[in-house]
Motif scaffolding. Structure first.
Motif, PDB file in Angstrom:
ATOM      1  N   GLN A  46       0.833  -1.204   0.000  1.00 38.24           N
ATOM      2  CA  GLN A  46       0.000   0.000   0.000  1.00 38.24           C
ATOM      3  C   GLN A  46       0.873   1.261   0.000  1.00 38.24           C
ATOM      4  OE1 GLN A  46      -3.241   0.048  -0.535  1.00 38.24           O
ATOM      5  NE2 GLN A  46      -3.193  -2.180  -0.594  1.00 38.24           N
ATOM      6  N   ALA A  47       1.953   1.261   0.763  1.00 36.63           N
ATOM      7  CA  ALA A  47       2.839   2.426   0.821  1.00 36.63           C
ATOM      8  C   ALA A  47       3.537   2.656  -0.519  1.00 36.63           C
ATOM      9  CB  ALA A  47       3.868   2.244   1.936  1.00 36.63           C
ATOM     10  N   VAL A  48       3.994   1.589  -1.141  1.00 37.35           N
ATOM     11  CA  VAL A  48       4.663   1.707  -2.437  1.00 37.35           C
ATOM     12  C   VAL A  48       3.670   2.157  -3.495  1.00 37.35           C
ATOM     13  CG1 VAL A  48       5.820   0.419  -4.283  1.00 37.35           C
ATOM     14  CG2 VAL A  48       6.495   0.065  -1.897  1.00 37.35           C
ATOM     15  N   ARG A  49       2.502   1.523  -3.504  1.00 38.23           N
ATOM     16  CA  ARG A  49       1.491   1.862  -4.524  1.00 38.23           C
ATOM     17  C   ARG A  49       0.972   3.291  -4.376  1.00 38.23           C
ATOM     18  NH1 ARG A  49      -0.141  -1.622  -8.738  1.00 38.23           N
ATOM     19  NH2 ARG A  49      -2.153  -0.672  -8.466  1.00 38.23           N
ATOM     20  N   ALA A  50       1.003   3.848  -3.178  1.00 37.43           N
ATOM     21  CA  ALA A  50       0.563   5.229  -2.975  1.00 37.43           C
ATOM     22  C   ALA A  50       1.469   6.198  -3.736  1.00 37.43           C
ATOM     23  CB  ALA A  50       0.556   5.565  -1.486  1.00 37.43           C
ATOM     24  N   GLU A  51       2.744   5.855  -3.854  1.00 36.47           N
ATOM     25  CA  GLU A  51       3.694   6.712  -4.565  1.00 36.47           C
ATOM     26  C   GLU A  51       3.880   6.303  -6.016  1.00 36.47           C
ATOM     27  OE1 GLU A  51       7.376   7.676  -2.639  1.00 36.47           O
ATOM     28  OE2 GLU A  51       6.483   7.440  -0.649  1.00 36.47           O
ATOM     29  N   HIS A  52       3.808   5.000  -6.266  1.00 35.58           N
ATOM     30  CA  HIS A  52       4.049   4.471  -7.616  1.00 35.58           C
ATOM     31  C   HIS A  52       3.075   3.334  -7.910  1.00 35.58           C
ATOM     32  CE1 HIS A  52       7.699   6.799  -8.281  1.00 35.58           C
ATOM     33  NE2 HIS A  52       7.896   6.637  -6.984  1.00 35.58           N
ATOM     34  N   PRO A  53       1.893   3.675  -8.401  1.00 32.86           N
ATOM     35  CA  PRO A  53       0.850   2.665  -8.615  1.00 32.86           C
ATOM     36  C   PRO A  53       1.174   1.611  -9.677  1.00 32.86           C
ATOM     37  CG  PRO A  53       0.121   4.829  -9.363  1.00 32.86           C
ATOM     38  CD  PRO A  53       1.437   5.020  -8.700  1.00 32.86           C
ATOM     39  N   ASN A  54       2.228   1.816 -10.439  1.00 38.52           N
ATOM     40  CA  ASN A  54       2.579   0.840 -11.470  1.00 38.52           C
ATOM     41  C   ASN A  54       3.421  -0.323 -10.945  1.00 38.52           C
ATOM     42  OD1 ASN A  54       4.692   2.694 -11.048  1.00 38.52           O
ATOM     43  ND2 ASN A  54       5.606   2.193 -13.015  1.00 38.52           N
ATOM     44  N   ILE A  55       3.851  -0.265  -9.696  1.00 39.49           N
ATOM     45  CA  ILE A  55       4.649  -1.356  -9.124  1.00 39.49           C
ATOM     46  C   ILE A  55       3.719  -2.380  -8.500  1.00 39.49           C
ATOM     47  CG2 ILE A  55       6.377  -1.974  -7.395  1.00 39.49           C
ATOM     48  CD1 ILE A  55       7.643   0.742  -7.811  1.00 39.49           C
ATOM     49  N   GLY A  56       3.879  -3.624  -8.917  1.00 38.94           N
ATOM     50  CA  GLY A  56       2.988  -4.688  -8.476  1.00 38.94           C
ATOM     51  C   GLY A  56       3.455  -5.415  -7.226  1.00 38.94           C
ATOM     52  N   TYR A  57       2.562  -6.210  -6.680  1.00 40.85           N
ATOM     53  CA  TYR A  57       2.827  -6.968  -5.456  1.00 40.85           C
ATOM     54  C   TYR A  57       4.002  -7.926  -5.641  1.00 40.85           C
ATOM     55  CZ  TYR A  57       1.864  -9.511  -1.161  1.00 40.85           C
ATOM     56  OH  TYR A  57       1.970 -10.073   0.070  1.00 40.85           O
ATOM     57  N   THR A  58       4.067  -8.577  -6.789  1.00 38.19           N
ATOM     58  CA  THR A  58       5.136  -9.543  -7.030  1.00 38.19           C
ATOM     59  C   THR A  58       6.498  -8.870  -7.007  1.00 38.19           C
ATOM     60  OG1 THR A  58       3.649 -10.926  -8.325  1.00 38.19           O
ATOM     61  CG2 THR A  58       5.986 -11.310  -8.630  1.00 38.19           C
ATOM     62  N   THR A  59       6.601  -7.688  -7.585  1.00 40.90           N
ATOM     63  CA  THR A  59       7.862  -6.941  -7.575  1.00 40.90           C
ATOM     64  C   THR A  59       8.268  -6.611  -6.147  1.00 40.90           C
ATOM     65  OG1 THR A  59       7.396  -6.007  -9.744  1.00 40.90           O
ATOM     66  CG2 THR A  59       9.025  -4.850  -8.389  1.00 40.90           C
ATOM     67  N   ILE A  60       7.312  -6.194  -5.349  1.00 42.06           N
ATOM     68  CA  ILE A  60       7.593  -5.859  -3.950  1.00 42.06           C
ATOM     69  C   ILE A  60       8.034  -7.101  -3.182  1.00 42.06           C
ATOM     70  CG2 ILE A  60       6.546  -5.055  -1.784  1.00 42.06           C
ATOM     71  CD1 ILE A  60       4.755  -3.257  -3.657  1.00 42.06           C
ATOM     72  N   TYR A  61       7.319  -8.189  -3.340  1.00 45.76           N
ATOM     73  CA  TYR A  61       7.643  -9.417  -2.626  1.00 45.76           C
ATOM     74  C   TYR A  61       9.036  -9.924  -3.012  1.00 45.76           C
ATOM     75  CZ  TYR A  61       6.931 -13.818  -0.242  1.00 45.76           C
ATOM     76  OH  TYR A  61       7.043 -14.876   0.611  1.00 45.76           O
ATOM     77  N   ARG A  62       9.335  -9.953  -4.298  1.00 45.98           N
ATOM     78  CA  ARG A  62      10.650 -10.423  -4.751  1.00 45.98           C
ATOM     79  C   ARG A  62      11.767  -9.507  -4.274  1.00 45.98           C
ATOM     80  NH1 ARG A  62       8.990 -12.187 -10.886  1.00 45.98           N
ATOM     81  NH2 ARG A  62       7.987 -14.137 -10.287  1.00 45.98           N
ATOM     82  N   THR A  63      11.508  -8.221  -4.263  1.00 43.47           N
ATOM     83  CA  THR A  63      12.518  -7.275  -3.774  1.00 43.47           C
ATOM     84  C   THR A  63      12.758  -7.480  -2.289  1.00 43.47           C
ATOM     85  OG1 THR A  63      11.971  -5.663  -5.484  1.00 43.47           O
ATOM     86  CG2 THR A  63      13.114  -4.835  -3.516  1.00 43.47           C
ATOM     87  N   MET A  64      11.717  -7.724  -1.519  1.00 45.36           N
ATOM     88  CA  MET A  64      11.897  -7.957  -0.091  1.00 45.36           C
ATOM     89  C   MET A  64      12.681  -9.243   0.153  1.00 45.36           C
ATOM     90  SD  MET A  64      10.974  -5.303   1.359  1.00 45.36           S
ATOM     91  CE  MET A  64      11.376  -5.928   2.992  1.00 45.36           C
ATOM     92  N   LYS A  65      12.445 -10.256  -0.635  1.00 51.30           N
ATOM     93  CA  LYS A  65      13.234 -11.484  -0.513  1.00 51.30           C
ATOM     94  C   LYS A  65      14.701 -11.192  -0.817  1.00 51.30           C
ATOM     95  CE  LYS A  65      13.802 -16.266  -1.894  1.00 51.30           C
ATOM     96  NZ  LYS A  65      15.220 -16.157  -1.639  1.00 51.30           N
ATOM     97  N   LEU A  66      14.935 -10.402  -1.842  1.00 55.65           N
ATOM     98  CA  LEU A  66      16.288 -10.005  -2.206  1.00 55.65           C
ATOM     99  C   LEU A  66      16.942  -9.221  -1.067  1.00 55.65           C
ATOM    100  CD1 LEU A  66      17.510  -8.974  -5.605  1.00 55.65           C
ATOM    101  CD2 LEU A  66      17.959  -7.409  -3.747  1.00 55.65           C
ATOM    102  N   LEU A  67      16.187  -8.304  -0.444  1.00 58.20           N
ATOM    103  CA  LEU A  67      16.724  -7.541   0.687  1.00 58.20           C
ATOM    104  C   LEU A  67      17.057  -8.454   1.860  1.00 58.20           C
ATOM    105  CD1 LEU A  67      14.462  -4.349   0.634  1.00 58.20           C
ATOM    106  CD2 LEU A  67      16.775  -4.631  -0.291  1.00 58.20           C
TER     107      LEU A  67
END
Length: 83
Positions: A46-67
């Motif tokens: 929700q926080a990411v989409r508030a600033e950049h609505p084009n970023i999807g859940y899968t991108t966020i999840y994969r990035t968090m795994k990478l982090l």
């Protein structure tokens, strides 16, 4: 500059593993670090989409795994992340 150490750590990890540094990864890292508390995947989404609505859940999840793999985040329980 805020969170410079974390950005550099991510850059080193990505380079070591032949991965690209992307604007989406940088943005997700910054928003995650701003939280300063445990956040669920949904809260981060929700926080990411508030600033950049084009970023999807899968991108966020994969990035968090990478982090997590880079040692910049830790998964506490299903769907919850902490710096």
């Amino acid at each position: 500059m805020a969170h410079e150490v974390e950005r550099e750590a991510l850059s080193r990890y990505l380079e070591k593993h032949n991965l690209k540094r992307t604007k989406q990864r940088d943005l997700i890292l910054e928003i995650f670090l701003k939280a300063k508390r445990h956040v669920t995947s949904d809260e981060l989404y929700q926080a990411v989409r508030a600033e950049h609505p084009n970023i999807g859940y899968t991108t966020i999840y994969r990035t968090m795994k990478l982090l997590c793999d880079a040692g910049l985040a830790e998964r506490r329980r299903e769907g919850s992340w902490v710096f």
